[in-house]
Structures are given as C-alpha cells and as structure tokens.
Design a protein around this motif. Sequence first.
Motif, PDB file in Angstrom:
ATOM      1  N   VAL A 114      70.032   0.878  17.699  1.00 22.36           N
ATOM      2  CA  VAL A 114      69.714  -0.209  18.153  1.00 22.36           C
ATOM      3  C   VAL A 114      68.469  -0.578  18.382  1.00 22.36           C
ATOM      4  N   ALA A 115      67.979  -1.683  19.075  1.00 17.63           N
ATOM      5  CA  ALA A 115      66.890  -2.108  19.424  1.00 17.63           C
ATOM      6  C   ALA A 115      66.644  -2.181  20.874  1.00 17.63           C
ATOM      7  N   ALA A 116      65.656  -1.673  21.336  1.00 17.15           N
ATOM      8  CA  ALA A 116      65.220  -1.951  22.711  1.00 17.15           C
ATOM      9  C   ALA A 116      64.800  -3.254  23.066  1.00 17.15           C
ATOM     10  N   ASP A 117      65.213  -3.832  24.338  1.00 14.33           N
ATOM     11  CA  ASP A 117      64.682  -5.082  24.771  1.00 14.33           C
ATOM     12  C   ASP A 117      63.473  -4.977  25.125  1.00 14.33           C
ATOM     13  N   ALA A 118      62.857  -6.038  25.514  1.00 15.26           N
ATOM     14  CA  ALA A 118      61.483  -6.189  25.632  1.00 15.26           C
ATOM     15  C   ALA A 118      60.795  -5.224  26.903  1.00 15.26           C
ATOM     16  N   ASP A 119      61.817  -4.873  27.849  1.00 13.24           N
ATOM     17  CA  ASP A 119      61.512  -3.981  28.979  1.00 13.24           C
ATOM     18  C   ASP A 119      61.645  -2.444  28.619  1.00 13.24           C
ATOM     19  N   GLY A 120      62.192  -2.219  27.332  1.00 16.96           N
ATOM     20  CA  GLY A 120      62.349  -0.834  26.897  1.00 16.96           C
ATOM     21  C   GLY A 120      63.956  -0.441  27.118  1.00 16.96           C
ATOM     22  N   SER A 121      64.643  -1.341  27.802  1.00 20.10           N
ATOM     23  CA  SER A 121      66.018  -0.899  28.056  1.00 20.10           C
ATOM     24  C   SER A 121      66.822  -0.795  26.749  1.00 20.10           C
ATOM     25  N   PHE A 122      67.772  -0.150  26.414  1.00 25.77           N
ATOM     26  CA  PHE A 122      68.884  -0.045  25.601  1.00 25.77           C
ATOM     27  C   PHE A 122      70.017   0.738  25.942  1.00 25.77           C
ATOM     28  N   VAL A 123      71.348   0.418  25.056  1.00 29.56           N
ATOM     29  CA  VAL A 123      72.338   0.988  25.430  1.00 29.56           C
ATOM     30  C   VAL A 123      73.056   1.137  23.947  1.00 29.56           C
ATOM     31  N   VAL A 124      73.210   2.463  23.854  1.00 33.30           N
ATOM     32  CA  VAL A 124      73.902   2.937  22.640  1.00 33.30           C
ATOM     33  C   VAL A 124      75.438   3.181  22.794  1.00 33.30           C
ATOM     34  N   GLN A 125      76.409   2.331  22.636  1.00 31.40           N
ATOM     35  CA  GLN A 125      77.866   2.452  22.904  1.00 31.40           C
ATOM     36  C   GLN A 125      78.803   3.211  21.738  1.00 31.40           C
ATOM     37  N   GLY A 126      80.044   3.623  22.184  1.00 32.05           N
ATOM     38  CA  GLY A 126      80.778   4.046  21.291  1.00 32.05           C
ATOM     39  C   GLY A 126      80.655   5.703  20.601  1.00 32.05           C
ATOM     40  N   LEU A 127      80.139   6.459  21.723  1.00 36.26           N
ATOM     41  CA  LEU A 127      79.661   7.846  21.291  1.00 36.26           C
ATOM     42  C   LEU A 127      80.657   8.596  21.917  1.00 36.26           C
ATOM     43  N   PRO A 128      81.328   9.438  21.020  1.00 37.55           N
ATOM     44  CA  PRO A 128      82.329  10.615  21.516  1.00 37.55           C
ATOM     45  C   PRO A 128      81.509  11.675  22.339  1.00 37.55           C
ATOM     46  N   PRO A 129      82.197  12.229  23.422  1.00 40.63           N
ATOM     47  CA  PRO A 129      81.721  13.028  24.230  1.00 40.63           C
ATOM     48  C   PRO A 129      80.796  14.256  23.264  1.00 40.63           C
ATOM     49  N   GLY A 130      79.639  14.617  23.953  1.00 38.01           N
ATOM     50  CA  GLY A 130      78.648  15.632  23.304  1.00 38.01           C
ATOM     51  C   GLY A 130      77.396  15.567  23.563  1.00 38.01           C
ATOM     52  N   ASP A 131      76.730  16.307  22.953  1.00 41.21           N
ATOM     53  CA  ASP A 131      75.205  16.349  23.138  1.00 41.21           C
ATOM     54  C   ASP A 131      74.520  15.360  21.942  1.00 41.21           C
ATOM     55  N   TRP A 132      73.737  14.456  22.242  1.00 41.37           N
ATOM     56  CA  TRP A 132      73.029  13.592  21.285  1.00 41.37           C
ATOM     57  C   TRP A 132      71.567  13.620  21.413  1.00 41.37           C
ATOM     58  N   SER A 133      70.892  13.526  20.404  1.00 48.04           N
ATOM     59  CA  SER A 133      69.365  13.534  20.377  1.00 48.04           C
ATOM     60  C   SER A 133      69.098  12.039  19.885  1.00 48.04           C
ATOM     61  N   LEU A 134      68.012  11.400  20.347  1.00 44.37           N
ATOM     62  CA  LEU A 134      67.559  10.245  19.993  1.00 44.37           C
ATOM     63  C   LEU A 134      66.150  10.189  19.377  1.00 44.37           C
ATOM     64  N   ARG A 135      66.079   9.180  18.385  1.00 44.48           N
ATOM     65  CA  ARG A 135      64.866   8.897  17.884  1.00 44.48           C
ATOM     66  C   ARG A 135      64.539   7.724  18.000  1.00 44.48           C
ATOM     67  N   ILE A 136      63.066   7.654  18.495  1.00 43.68           N
ATOM     68  CA  ILE A 136      62.834   6.238  19.060  1.00 43.68           C
ATOM     69  C   ILE A 136      61.320   6.071  18.493  1.00 43.68           C
ATOM     70  N   VAL A 137      61.210   4.989  17.706  1.00 42.87           N
ATOM     71  CA  VAL A 137      60.104   4.548  16.879  1.00 42.87           C
ATOM     72  C   VAL A 137      59.476   2.978  17.367  1.00 42.87           C
ATOM     73  N   GLU A 138      58.404   2.975  17.471  1.00 40.58           N
ATOM     74  CA  GLU A 138      57.622   1.659  17.822  1.00 40.58           C
ATOM     75  C   GLU A 138      56.293   1.655  17.218  1.00 40.58           C
ATOM     76  N   ASP A 139      56.262   0.699  16.492  1.00 42.52           N
ATOM     77  CA  ASP A 139      54.630   0.444  15.811  1.00 42.52           C
ATOM     78  C   ASP A 139      53.836  -0.603  16.834  1.00 42.52           C
ATOM     79  N   ASP A 140      52.824  -1.005  16.189  1.00 42.46           N
ATOM     80  CA  ASP A 140      52.068  -1.919  16.979  1.00 42.46           C
ATOM     81  C   ASP A 140      52.731  -3.052  16.885  1.00 42.46           C
ATOM     82  N   GLU A 141      53.466  -3.562  16.127  1.00 41.19           N
ATOM     83  CA  GLU A 141      54.035  -4.759  16.267  1.00 41.19           C
ATOM     84  C   GLU A 141      55.246  -4.975  16.764  1.00 41.19           C
ATOM     85  N   GLY A 142      55.812  -3.340  17.478  1.00 37.11           N
ATOM     86  CA  GLY A 142      57.108  -3.482  17.947  1.00 37.11           C
ATOM     87  C   GLY A 142      58.218  -3.379  17.233  1.00 37.11           C
ATOM     88  N   ASP A 143      58.019  -3.031  16.164  1.00 41.43           N
ATOM     89  CA  ASP A 143      59.343  -2.629  14.989  1.00 41.43           C
ATOM     90  C   ASP A 143      59.256  -1.648  14.437  1.00 41.43           C
TER      91      ASP A 143
END
Length: 84
Positions: A55-84
């Motif tokens: 997913v893409a984070a909103d302008a304020d950095g908020s995000f929601v990832v839906q549809g995940l089964p119960p468990g432990d999850w790791s996230l990778r977050i990348v932002e470059d100078d242009e915000g993409d």
Amino acid sequence: MKRPLVLVALSFSCVYDTGRTDALGDGEIRARAIHSDGKPAGRARVTVVGSDRAVAADADGSFVVQGLPPGDWSLRIVEDDEGD
C-alpha cells in the motif's frame, strides 16, 4: 536518496489460535510511518514482507494493510526524495 524511517506499530500478531480468533477472520495493520525527526513519510511504499500486499502511505504517513491472516508480519517501508 533514501532516508531512514521510523515506524510506529509495525507488528500484528495473534499468538493463540482459538475459536474466538478464528471467528474474527483476517486482520489488518493500521500504522503511521514517520522519519526519525518525527516528520511523516508521506506517500511511502509499504510492503508486507513475504506476501503480495503493498500500500501507499497517505500524506501524513498513515496506512492500512487489510486482509492479513493472524500471525507475525514484517513491513518494508521505502520513500525517496520524491515520496515514491
């Protein structure tokens, strides 16, 4: 140029598989990606490691990832100078 990010609430976990959690179904991760200086990582790309979910984070950095089964999850977050 990539900048380091700080993530608040980066884990969703269900330790015990019980009838109650089975009935709840899939879950979600709601969080906000921020830089170490506290500024939001607006429009950062958030990927759930080991899945096809992203997913893409909103302008304020908020995000929601839906549809995940119960468990432990790791996230990778990348932002470059242009915000993409």
